[in-house]
Design a protein around this motif. Sequence first.
Motif, PDB file in Angstrom:
ATOM      1  N   ASN A   1       0.826  -1.211   0.000  1.00  0.00           N
ATOM      2  CA  ASN A   1       0.000   0.000   0.000  1.00  0.00           C
ATOM      3  C   ASN A   1       0.865   1.269   0.000  1.00  0.00           C
ATOM      4  O   ASN A   1       0.399   2.342   0.353  1.00  0.00           O
ATOM      5  CB  ASN A   1      -0.948   0.014   1.214  1.00  0.00           C
ATOM      6  CG  ASN A   1      -0.193  -0.035   2.538  1.00  0.00           C
ATOM      7  OD1 ASN A   1       0.961  -0.460   2.596  1.00  0.00           O
ATOM      8  ND2 ASN A   1      -0.833   0.413   3.599  1.00  0.00           N
ATOM      9  N   GLU A   2       2.154   1.109  -0.386  1.00  0.00           N
ATOM     10  CA  GLU A   2       3.073   2.247  -0.379  1.00  0.00           C
ATOM     11  C   GLU A   2       3.708   2.407  -1.763  1.00  0.00           C
ATOM     12  O   GLU A   2       4.879   2.076  -1.974  1.00  0.00           O
ATOM     13  CB  GLU A   2       4.145   2.023   0.706  1.00  0.00           C
ATOM     14  CG  GLU A   2       3.530   1.854   2.100  1.00  0.00           C
ATOM     15  CD  GLU A   2       4.551   1.496   3.181  1.00  0.00           C
ATOM     16  OE1 GLU A   2       5.761   1.548   2.921  1.00  0.00           O
ATOM     17  OE2 GLU A   2       4.109   1.167   4.303  1.00  0.00           O
TER      18      GLU A   2
ATOM     19  N   VAL B   1      -2.761  -3.661  -1.260  1.00  0.00           N
ATOM     20  CA  VAL B   1      -2.873  -3.885   0.188  1.00  0.00           C
ATOM     21  C   VAL B   1      -1.468  -3.937   0.773  1.00  0.00           C
ATOM     22  O   VAL B   1      -0.502  -4.187   0.059  1.00  0.00           O
ATOM     23  CB  VAL B   1      -3.582  -5.223   0.532  1.00  0.00           C
ATOM     24  CG1 VAL B   1      -5.059  -5.159   0.196  1.00  0.00           C
ATOM     25  CG2 VAL B   1      -2.919  -6.398  -0.186  1.00  0.00           C
ATOM     26  N   ARG B   2      -1.353  -3.690   2.061  1.00  0.00           N
ATOM     27  CA  ARG B   2      -0.036  -3.716   2.736  1.00  0.00           C
ATOM     28  C   ARG B   2       0.626  -5.081   2.527  1.00  0.00           C
ATOM     29  O   ARG B   2       1.804  -5.158   2.218  1.00  0.00           O
ATOM     30  CB  ARG B   2      -0.233  -3.423   4.231  1.00  0.00           C
ATOM     31  CG  ARG B   2       1.057  -3.332   5.040  1.00  0.00           C
ATOM     32  CD  ARG B   2       0.725  -2.908   6.465  1.00  0.00           C
ATOM     33  NE  ARG B   2       1.841  -3.001   7.376  1.00  0.00           N
ATOM     34  CZ  ARG B   2       2.742  -2.033   7.596  1.00  0.00           C
ATOM     35  NH1 ARG B   2       2.652  -0.895   6.947  1.00  0.00           N
ATOM     36  NH2 ARG B   2       3.707  -2.192   8.465  1.00  0.00           N
TER      37      ARG B   2
ATOM     38  N   SER C   1       0.578   5.421   6.987  1.00  0.00           N
ATOM     39  CA  SER C   1      -0.857   5.637   6.772  1.00  0.00           C
ATOM     40  C   SER C   1      -1.301   6.961   7.382  1.00  0.00           C
ATOM     41  O   SER C   1      -2.255   7.572   6.921  1.00  0.00           O
ATOM     42  CB  SER C   1      -1.658   4.466   7.346  1.00  0.00           C
ATOM     43  OG  SER C   1      -1.378   4.291   8.723  1.00  0.00           O
TER      44      SER C   1
ATOM     45  N   ASN D   1       0.961   7.715   2.724  1.00  0.00           N
ATOM     46  CA  ASN D   1       0.968   6.785   1.579  1.00  0.00           C
ATOM     47  C   ASN D   1       0.558   7.398   0.242  1.00  0.00           C
ATOM     48  O   ASN D   1       1.205   7.159  -0.773  1.00  0.00           O
ATOM     49  CB  ASN D   1       0.039   5.589   1.866  1.00  0.00           C
ATOM     50  CG  ASN D   1       0.580   4.692   2.968  1.00  0.00           C
ATOM     51  OD1 ASN D   1       1.767   4.731   3.275  1.00  0.00           O
ATOM     52  ND2 ASN D   1      -0.280   3.880   3.562  1.00  0.00           N
TER      53      ASN D   1
ATOM     54  N   ARG E   1      -1.524   3.906  13.328  1.00  0.00           N
ATOM     55  CA  ARG E   1      -1.984   3.006  12.256  1.00  0.00           C
ATOM     56  C   ARG E   1      -3.383   3.383  11.783  1.00  0.00           C
ATOM     57  O   ARG E   1      -4.360   3.150  12.478  1.00  0.00           O
ATOM     58  CB  ARG E   1      -1.963   1.551  12.729  1.00  0.00           C
ATOM     59  CG  ARG E   1      -1.992   0.565  11.562  1.00  0.00           C
ATOM     60  CD  ARG E   1      -2.411  -0.813  11.998  1.00  0.00           C
ATOM     61  NE  ARG E   1      -3.855  -0.871  12.198  1.00  0.00           N
ATOM     62  CZ  ARG E   1      -4.548  -1.986  12.381  1.00  0.00           C
ATOM     63  NH1 ARG E   1      -3.943  -3.135  12.399  1.00  0.00           N
ATOM     64  NH2 ARG E   1      -5.854  -1.955  12.556  1.00  0.00           N
ATOM     65  N   TYR E   2      -3.462   3.958  10.595  1.00  0.00           N
ATOM     66  CA  TYR E   2      -4.757   4.312  10.011  1.00  0.00           C
ATOM     67  C   TYR E   2      -5.129   3.362   8.876  1.00  0.00           C
ATOM     68  O   TYR E   2      -5.973   3.667   8.062  1.00  0.00           O
ATOM     69  CB  TYR E   2      -4.741   5.759   9.519  1.00  0.00           C
ATOM     70  CG  TYR E   2      -4.899   6.760  10.652  1.00  0.00           C
ATOM     71  CD1 TYR E   2      -6.128   6.909  11.285  1.00  0.00           C
ATOM     72  CD2 TYR E   2      -3.830   7.520  11.078  1.00  0.00           C
ATOM     73  CE1 TYR E   2      -6.283   7.813  12.327  1.00  0.00           C
ATOM     74  CE2 TYR E   2      -3.968   8.428  12.119  1.00  0.00           C
ATOM     75  CZ  TYR E   2      -5.202   8.571  12.740  1.00  0.00           C
ATOM     76  OH  TYR E   2      -5.350   9.456  13.767  1.00  0.00           O
ATOM     77  N   GLN E   3      -4.428   2.223   8.771  1.00  0.00           N
ATOM     78  CA  GLN E   3      -4.782   1.232   7.757  1.00  0.00           C
ATOM     79  C   GLN E   3      -5.317   0.006   8.471  1.00  0.00           C
ATOM     80  O   GLN E   3      -5.133  -0.147   9.675  1.00  0.00           O
ATOM     81  CB  GLN E   3      -3.536   0.863   6.945  1.00  0.00           C
ATOM     82  CG  GLN E   3      -2.522   0.081   7.763  1.00  0.00           C
ATOM     83  CD  GLN E   3      -1.090   0.426   7.456  1.00  0.00           C
ATOM     84  OE1 GLN E   3      -0.808   1.104   6.504  1.00  0.00           O
ATOM     85  NE2 GLN E   3      -0.199  -0.059   8.288  1.00  0.00           N
TER      86      GLN E   3
END
Length: 317
Positions: A36-37, A76-77, A137, A194, A298-300
Motif C-alpha cells: 500500500n506504499e 494492500v499492505r 498511513s 501513503n 496506524r490508520y490502515q
Amino acid sequence: MNDTGGMTGLERTLGVADAARTGGPLCIVTAGIHGNEPAGVIALRRVFASIAKHKVAMQGRFIALSGNRAGLAKPVRYIDEDMNRVWSKERIHALRVADPRSDNSEQSEQRDLLAVIDRELGAQRPRVTHLDLHSTSGVGPPFTVIAGPESSHTAANELGVTLLIGLEAIIEGTLIEYMGSLGHSTVLIEGGQNEALVTIDHHESAVWMTLVHAGVVREADVPNYAFLRKRLLSGAEGLPNELEIGYCHRLEPEEEFRMLPGYSNFDAVVEGQLLARSGPCLAHEVRAPWTGTLLMPRYQGQGLDGFFLGRGTQRAG
Ligand SMILES: [Zn+2]
C-alpha cells in the motif's frame, strides 16, 4: 494503475544504471515492500527517467527493486504476512531450505527479491549502500530508521530528516536489519503519507542524495541537486536530528483497532491521552502510557503495530 489504484504487472527490477567502468560502488534501492506504499516506485521511475533524459554519468551501479508486487497490485499492505518482518537470519535460513511450492504470497516475493539481492551482493564491490523507501498511513513529515554499521548512521544524517533511534530493537525482521547484518550501510526512509504527492517528492530527493552519498553519482552531475536537497529538508523543518523510540502499542492478530481521527507523526501526546479504541466493538480505550511524541499511528486495516511513542515532546501537537 488498475481500477483499484494498484500497480499490476510490476517488474522486480525497476531500473538499472551502471558505470561504463566496472568495480565502482553499488547502491540498491527498494520500494513497495509494503503493497500500500506505491510512492517509492513512482519516485524511482522519475529518477531513472531523469538519468536517461540528462544522460547522468554513473560512477558505480544503481539498481532499484520492487518489493511486494502482489500487494502493490491490489493494493494492500500484504496478502499473507508483513513482508518487512520476515528478514531475520532464522527466517531467511528457513526460506532458503523450504520448498518454494509451499511459499505464501510474501515468501514467494521474498524468495525472488532475495535472489536478486544475493546476485548483486555476490559481485565484489568496494562499498554497498541500501535505501528502503516506505510511507505511513498517517500524515506527517519524513523520517529515517537505520540498522547495522556506523556508516548507516552517517548515510541517514546525510538526508537531514529526523532519525528514529531504538526502533530496530522493537521491530524485528526488517529488510534493513538483514542488509545491516551483512555489514552494509542501510537506511529506511518514511517519506510521508501513503497517497500524498509530496511523499513521492521526498523519496525522489532521498534517492538522489543517497546516490551521491554512496559515490554512485557525482553531486555536480545531478540535475537540480540543491533544489532536490532543499525539498527533503523543508519537509522536516523544526524537528530534532534524532528521536528515541521507547514504546510500541502492539496488537494481537485479528484484534480490532481504530486510532482516533486526526493524529499525525510527531504529534505531542500526554500521559493518559485517549489515542485509539480496540477490542470487540472497539469498547476498550487505548491511552498514551506516558507523555511523548506519537509516531506511525496506524490508520490502515493491516499490521500489528498500533502506534509508537518517542521520548520527549518535540513540538505542539
Ligand atoms: Zn512500509
